[in-house]
Design a protein around this motif. Structure first.
Motif, PDB file in Angstrom:
ATOM      1  N   LYS A 117      40.014   6.247   9.512  1.00 18.59           N
ATOM      2  CA  LYS A 117      39.286   7.469   8.783  1.00 18.59           C
ATOM      3  C   LYS A 117      39.294   8.374  10.091  1.00 18.59           C
ATOM      4  O   LYS A 117      39.447   9.521  10.088  1.00 18.59           O
ATOM      5  N   LEU A 118      38.849   7.790  11.463  1.00 19.00           N
ATOM      6  CA  LEU A 118      38.418   8.593  12.499  1.00 19.00           C
ATOM      7  C   LEU A 118      39.916   9.345  13.187  1.00 19.00           C
ATOM      8  O   LEU A 118      40.065  10.267  13.337  1.00 19.00           O
ATOM      9  N   PHE A 119      40.749   8.247  13.235  1.00 20.47           N
ATOM     10  CA  PHE A 119      42.117   8.725  13.615  1.00 20.47           C
ATOM     11  C   PHE A 119      42.736   9.717  12.659  1.00 20.47           C
ATOM     12  O   PHE A 119      43.249  10.838  13.348  1.00 20.47           O
ATOM     13  N   GLN A 130      39.018  18.106  20.614  1.00 18.72           N
ATOM     14  CA  GLN A 130      39.598  17.274  21.607  1.00 18.72           C
ATOM     15  C   GLN A 130      38.936  16.008  21.707  1.00 18.72           C
ATOM     16  O   GLN A 130      39.516  15.063  22.234  1.00 18.72           O
ATOM     17  N   PHE A 131      37.618  15.653  21.419  1.00 22.61           N
ATOM     18  CA  PHE A 131      36.933  14.669  21.293  1.00 22.61           C
ATOM     19  C   PHE A 131      36.299  14.385  20.101  1.00 22.61           C
ATOM     20  O   PHE A 131      35.816  15.409  19.501  1.00 22.61           O
ATOM     21  N   LEU A 132      36.168  13.295  19.349  1.00 21.89           N
ATOM     22  CA  LEU A 132      35.525  13.015  18.268  1.00 21.89           C
ATOM     23  C   LEU A 132      34.902  11.567  18.219  1.00 21.89           C
ATOM     24  O   LEU A 132      35.164  10.568  18.865  1.00 21.89           O
ATOM     25  N   LEU A 189      37.116   9.222  20.369  1.00 23.43           N
ATOM     26  CA  LEU A 189      38.513   8.963  20.237  1.00 23.43           C
ATOM     27  C   LEU A 189      38.837  10.576  20.865  1.00 23.43           C
ATOM     28  O   LEU A 189      38.460  11.586  20.744  1.00 23.43           O
ATOM     29  N   THR A 190      39.900  10.447  21.639  1.00 20.61           N
ATOM     30  CA  THR A 190      40.752  11.543  22.207  1.00 20.61           C
ATOM     31  C   THR A 190      42.084  11.469  22.543  1.00 20.61           C
ATOM     32  O   THR A 190      42.724  10.406  22.386  1.00 20.61           O
ATOM     33  N   LYS A 191      42.799  12.205  23.127  1.00 21.31           N
ATOM     34  CA  LYS A 191      43.919  11.878  23.540  1.00 21.31           C
ATOM     35  C   LYS A 191      43.914  11.530  25.093  1.00 21.31           C
ATOM     36  O   LYS A 191      43.260  11.935  25.891  1.00 21.31           O
TER      37      LYS A 191
END
Length: 309
Positions: A117-119, A130-132, A189-191
């Motif tokens: 779900k987050l992804f 950018q950040f989650l 979560l981020t890149k």
């Protein structure tokens, strides 16, 4: 010095889209529970992923227990010293193969497809996010405040003296998608490119305040941090701290470091006054009620402020 435990090559590991980063330090059972929940949740999806685990020289058999899982998705980096949270994450991210990274505490448990779900939410909205972070819950499933405004002097005052966390002024758990200043480092979560561009966590911070500093620097670059409540995780909190005194002392050190780095001398001096006052109150209450823990903890905290230059 580190050792990477290699596993057999499989397609999922050749081109993982997501690298899940976990730092372990003497939390064997918690780490196993976390890993099992990650494996169970992600194995139900088609998301190509890997798990990169950094063990900070645990002495409780954590590494052996993780190896016993015999999962080809897990790479273990065995450190010979305790690197701390920030440096451990930075090392793992360098080794990560995924375009996206999920920083996940070892004392978390994934719930109800939380990672997927987050992804999915992040991937669909990555033009503006950018950040989650996801919604963190306590062991009893009550809400755990995990989003917050940056620690300006007013926010610090509310947190120290007016129980700001209790009524949601300094930390809270949004019930809907929301842009926030910072989120708990237990689930970010981020890149990989964003994390690398920012230089990752500041390695001069051993524990506590790393995520605040990282996301403060991100905000100065124009990057946005969001909270997504539909992705849920249990977070036990302070599992590798050893005792209650240690987190409080580290929070004091974290505040001082953050203000030295990002705020004016006037704001730093104001912070010191507030921290000392809080410590004096804590010691006084401890003496009145003959609470040795309060006395010892806040005496240590006061000395940290007193010695800061």
């Amino acid at each position: 010095m580190y050792i990477i435990i290699e596993h057999r090559e499989i397609d999922n590991l050749d081109t993982p889209k997501l690298s899940i980063i976990i730092i372990s330090y003497n939390t064997k059972e918690l780490t196993l529970n976390c890993l099992k929940s990650v494996l169970e949740e992600t194995d139900r999806t088609n998301l190509p992923y890997e798990i990169v685990l950094v063990d900070n020289n645990s002495t409780d058999g954590s590494v052996e227990a993780v190896k016993a899982l015999k999962s080809p998705l897990i790479s273990i980096i065995e450190e010979k010293n305790n690197l701390g949270f920030g440096k451990g994450n930075n090392l793992a991210v360098k080794k990560a193969k995924g375009e996206y990274i999920l920083l996940l505490n070892s004392d978390t448990v994934v719930l109800e497809g939380g990672i997927e779900k987050l992804f999915n939410f992040y991937e669909q909205r990555q033009q503006k996010i950018q950040f989650l972070g996801g919604k963190l819950l306590n062991k009893d499933m009550t809400l755990q405040p995990s989003a917050a405004p940056f620690y300006s002097p007013i926010v610090v005052f509310l947190a120290l003296f007016l129980r700001g966390d209790y009524w949601g002024a300094t930390r809270y758990s949004p019930s809907s998608e929301k842009r926030v200043d910072w989120i708990s480092g237990a689930c970010i979560l981020t890149k990989k490119s964003y994390y690398t561009e920012l230089g990752g966590f500041d390695e001069d911070i051993f524990m506590y305040m790393e995520e605040v500093d990282l996301l403060y620097r991100a905000a100065k670059r124009g990057y946005f941090t969001y909270f997504y409540p539909e992705a849920k995780f249990i977070h036990l909190g302070s599992a590798s701290s050893g005792q209650r005194t240690f987190p409080i002392v580290q929070v004091y050190q974290g505040f001082l470091f953050f203000y030295h780095k990002h705020y004016s001398r006037f704001s730093l001096n104001l912070l010191k006054i507030m921290l000392k006052l809080k410590a004096v109150i804590g010691v006084s209450i401890g003496r009145v009620f003959r609470n040795k823990y309060l006395v010892e903890t806040y005496e240590k905290a006061y000395k940290i402020v007193e010695m800061d230059r």
